[in-house]
Design a protein around this motif. Structure first.
Motif, mmCIF file in Angstrom:
data_model
loop_
_atom_site.group_PDB
_atom_site.id
_atom_site.type_symbol
_atom_site.label_atom_id
_atom_site.label_comp_id
_atom_site.label_asym_id
_atom_site.label_seq_id
_atom_site.Cartn_x
_atom_site.Cartn_y
_atom_site.Cartn_z
ATOM 1 N N ALA A 174 0.838 -1.205 0.000
ATOM 2 C CA ALA A 174 0.000 0.000 0.000
ATOM 3 C C ALA A 174 0.869 1.250 0.000
ATOM 4 N N ASN A 175 1.898 1.256 0.835
ATOM 5 C CA ASN A 175 2.802 2.406 0.886
ATOM 6 C C ASN A 175 3.574 2.558 -0.420
ATOM 7 N N TYR A 176 3.972 1.430 -1.008
ATOM 8 C CA TYR A 176 4.708 1.474 -2.270
ATOM 9 C C TYR A 176 3.826 2.039 -3.380
ATOM 10 N N ALA A 177 2.561 1.646 -3.385
ATOM 11 C CA ALA A 177 1.628 2.134 -4.405
ATOM 12 C C ALA A 177 1.476 3.647 -4.333
ATOM 13 N N LYS A 184 -3.168 7.224 -6.895
ATOM 14 C CA LYS A 184 -4.252 7.826 -6.107
ATOM 15 C C LYS A 184 -5.498 6.951 -6.088
ATOM 16 N N ASN A 185 -5.630 6.087 -7.107
ATOM 17 C CA ASN A 185 -6.795 5.203 -7.204
ATOM 18 C C ASN A 185 -6.328 3.772 -7.477
ATOM 19 N N ALA A 186 -6.889 2.817 -6.746
ATOM 20 C CA ALA A 186 -6.477 1.416 -6.901
ATOM 21 C C ALA A 186 -7.685 0.516 -7.090
ATOM 22 N N ILE A 187 -7.471 -0.574 -7.820
ATOM 23 C CA ILE A 187 -8.478 -1.631 -7.941
ATOM 24 C C ILE A 187 -7.858 -2.925 -7.419
ATOM 25 N N THR A 207 -4.265 0.371 5.028
ATOM 26 C CA THR A 207 -3.099 1.259 4.942
ATOM 27 C C THR A 207 -3.192 2.264 3.807
ATOM 28 N N TYR A 208 -3.756 1.848 2.689
ATOM 29 C CA TYR A 208 -3.781 2.686 1.485
ATOM 30 C C TYR A 208 -4.621 3.940 1.713
ATOM 31 N N LYS A 209 -4.029 5.102 1.423
ATOM 32 C CA LYS A 209 -4.714 6.377 1.680
ATOM 33 C C LYS A 209 -5.466 6.902 0.463
ATOM 34 N N GLY A 210 -5.270 6.252 -0.687
ATOM 35 C CA GLY A 210 -6.005 6.664 -1.874
ATOM 36 C C GLY A 210 -7.401 6.037 -1.889
ATOM 37 N N GLU A 211 -8.037 6.079 -3.050
ATOM 38 C CA GLU A 211 -9.394 5.527 -3.182
ATOM 39 C C GLU A 211 -9.353 4.117 -3.772
ATOM 40 N N ASP A 234 -12.393 0.298 -18.140
ATOM 41 C CA ASP A 234 -12.568 1.719 -18.454
ATOM 42 C C ASP A 234 -12.717 2.593 -17.219
ATOM 43 N N GLN A 235 -12.484 1.998 -16.033
ATOM 44 C CA GLN A 235 -12.552 2.797 -14.811
ATOM 45 C C GLN A 235 -11.253 3.581 -14.626
ATOM 46 N N ASP A 236 -11.323 4.630 -13.826
ATOM 47 C CA ASP A 236 -10.171 5.494 -13.584
ATOM 48 C C ASP A 236 -9.368 4.937 -12.406
ATOM 49 N N PHE A 237 -8.257 4.278 -12.704
ATOM 50 C CA PHE A 237 -7.408 3.746 -11.622
ATOM 51 C C PHE A 237 -5.946 3.793 -12.048
ATOM 52 N N ASP A 238 -5.075 3.822 -11.039
ATOM 53 C CA ASP A 238 -3.636 3.972 -11.284
ATOM 54 C C ASP A 238 -2.848 2.693 -11.048
ATOM 55 N N VAL A 239 -3.409 1.757 -10.307
ATOM 56 C CA VAL A 239 -2.698 0.521 -10.016
ATOM 57 C C VAL A 239 -3.707 -0.602 -9.788
ATOM 58 N N LEU A 240 -3.345 -1.801 -10.241
ATOM 59 C CA LEU A 240 -4.166 -2.996 -10.029
ATOM 60 C C LEU A 240 -3.440 -3.904 -9.037
ATOM 61 N N TYR A 241 -4.104 -4.213 -7.941
ATOM 62 C CA TYR A 241 -3.521 -5.040 -6.877
ATOM 63 C C TYR A 241 -4.150 -6.430 -6.936
ATOM 64 N N ILE A 242 -3.299 -7.471 -7.072
ATOM 65 C CA ILE A 242 -3.790 -8.846 -7.186
ATOM 66 C C ILE A 242 -3.206 -9.704 -6.055
#
Length: 395
Positions: A174-177, A184-187, A207-211, A234-242
């Motif tokens: 989360a901190n690395y992201a 700022k936005n994660a899925i 932990t993640y402070k973004g949305e 097509d959603q607005d996101f900056d990183v995908l967490y799996i």
């Protein structure tokens, strides 16, 4: 690492069925206290309880290689207090009930003084009743579920680990992201059938402070992820967490990249297997980041360089996090037995509890009060299926 936690209850039934005094439990200096197993003769028996076949055999076989290399080196250097190590290796078949059976056999029939393994959290949870009854310490190289070493606020006396736990990985990712990737936005696309993935998801979200734009789910053994990927594309996101294992994570990465999803992808130590690249295809493995216990690209000591050289010479391939963790696990036993008052399981357990500033190939570590190592974590970046960088993050 962990596998779907399953038949813990069955392992408890097995424990009851085993009955009798464990292993070589005897007396020390006329004392009738149970000491677990003690070294008898010129061999020190250490058991391996690993996933050598079944769905997560990739992890177990790498750990077997790391443990075997450590034993080879230690024996060539004179052993432990003049005694050679005998490695007793058994396959738990990636099955919780079998893992419990293996522990019962290793402690009561083979009379090992310690056990290395299992690799996954589900299998490790299943062996806790048997290893506790036998009073034989178990060091899991890579089981990461927080509840393995502490259950209902009670520290499990005979259970230790070499790798960091899930809550720590989730926090680091989360901190690395947000700090390194400026996301700022994660899925999240997580495995709901795995305690491993659920723990990683929980600590990331806390932990993640973004949305968190979306929190999607899948089940172990799923193959087709196109529906959920179409939903998020097509959603607005900056990183995908799996948070998940390489089997499903590889397919998600492959299908996501083929659909044109180009955002950075984050994962935990479940990504630390070459099979991830086989499943995803190297051309799709771009802008991938994951937490690891070890990387050849991380700043290294002479000890690490020697490990890489010896492992590569013996196995004709580079070592993985899993082989490095198992290698360290065996050396932790060596270090502790050399300091122990007696060559028995209880003396070994006492010394493992006090382990401090152990210089392993996965980093310098000390055992905390909950039997978890205090150590650094590596965040690896992958491009075109190859590790291109490794950032060391201190706890």
């Amino acid at each position: 690492m962990k596998k779907l936690t399953g038949l813990l209850f069955a392992s408890m039934l097995l424990l009851t069925a085993c009955g009798g005094a464990p292993g070589g439990g005897g007396s020390v200096g006329g004392n009738s206290a149970v000491i677990g197993n003690k070294v008898d003769g010129d061999k020190i028996k250490i058991g391996l309880n690993l996933e050598l076949s079944g769905p997560v055999a990739g992890y177990g076989n790498q750990e077997k290689e790391g443990a075997e290399l450590a034993v080879k080196e230690i024996n060539a250097d004179g052993g432990i207090k003049g005694k050679q190590i005998e490695l007793v290796s058994k396959d738990n078949k990636s099955d919780t009930a079998e893992a419990a059976t293996v522990t019962a056999n290793l402690t009561t029939k083979d009379k090992v003084v310690a056990i290395v393994g299992p690799a996954t959290s589900g299998d490790t949870k299943a062996i806790i009743p048997n290893t506790t009854k036998a009073k034989v310490p178990t060091i899991t190289p890579s089981a990461t579920d927080d509840s393995i070493t502490v259950i209902n606020d009670k520290v499990q006396e005979y259970v230790f680990r070499t790798g960091f736990q899930d809550s720590f990985q989730g926090v680091i990712l989360a901190n690395y992201a947000q700090n390194n990737l400026k996301a700022k936005n994660a899925i999240i696309i997580g495995d709901v059938s795995s305690d491993y993935a659920k723990g990683l998801t929980k600590s990331f979200k806390e932990t993640y402070k973004g949305e968190i734009v979306a929190d999607e789910k899948f089940n172990q053994k799923d193959k087709d992820f196109k529906a959920v990927l179409t939903k998020i594309k097509d959603q607005d996101f900056d990183v995908l967490y799996i948070p998940g294992y390489y089997e499903e994570a590889g397919l998600i990465i492959k299908q996501a990249r083929e659909m044109g999803i180009k955002q950075p992808i984050l994962g935990a130590d479940g990504f630390s297997d070459e099979k991830l690249i086989d499943v995803a295809d190297a051309k799709n493995m771009n802008d991938i980041y994951y937490t690891a216990h070890f990387s050849e690209l991380a700043p290294s000591s002479d000890r690490v360089k020697a490990f890489i050289e010896n492992y590569t010479k013996d196995y004709k391939k580079a070592p993985s996090s899993f082989s490095a963790l198992a290698y360290d696990s065996v050396y932790m036993i060596k270090d502790s037995l050399e300091k122990a008052k007696d060559l028995d399981s209880q003396s070994l357990t006492d010394e493992l509890t006090k382990l401090k500033d152990f210089d392993g190939v996965t980093g310098k570590m000390s055992m905390d009060k909950n039997h978890n190592p205090e150590k650094a974590v590596v965040v690896v970046k992958v491009e075109n299926g190859k590790q291109v960088s490794a950032d060391v993050v201190q706890p």
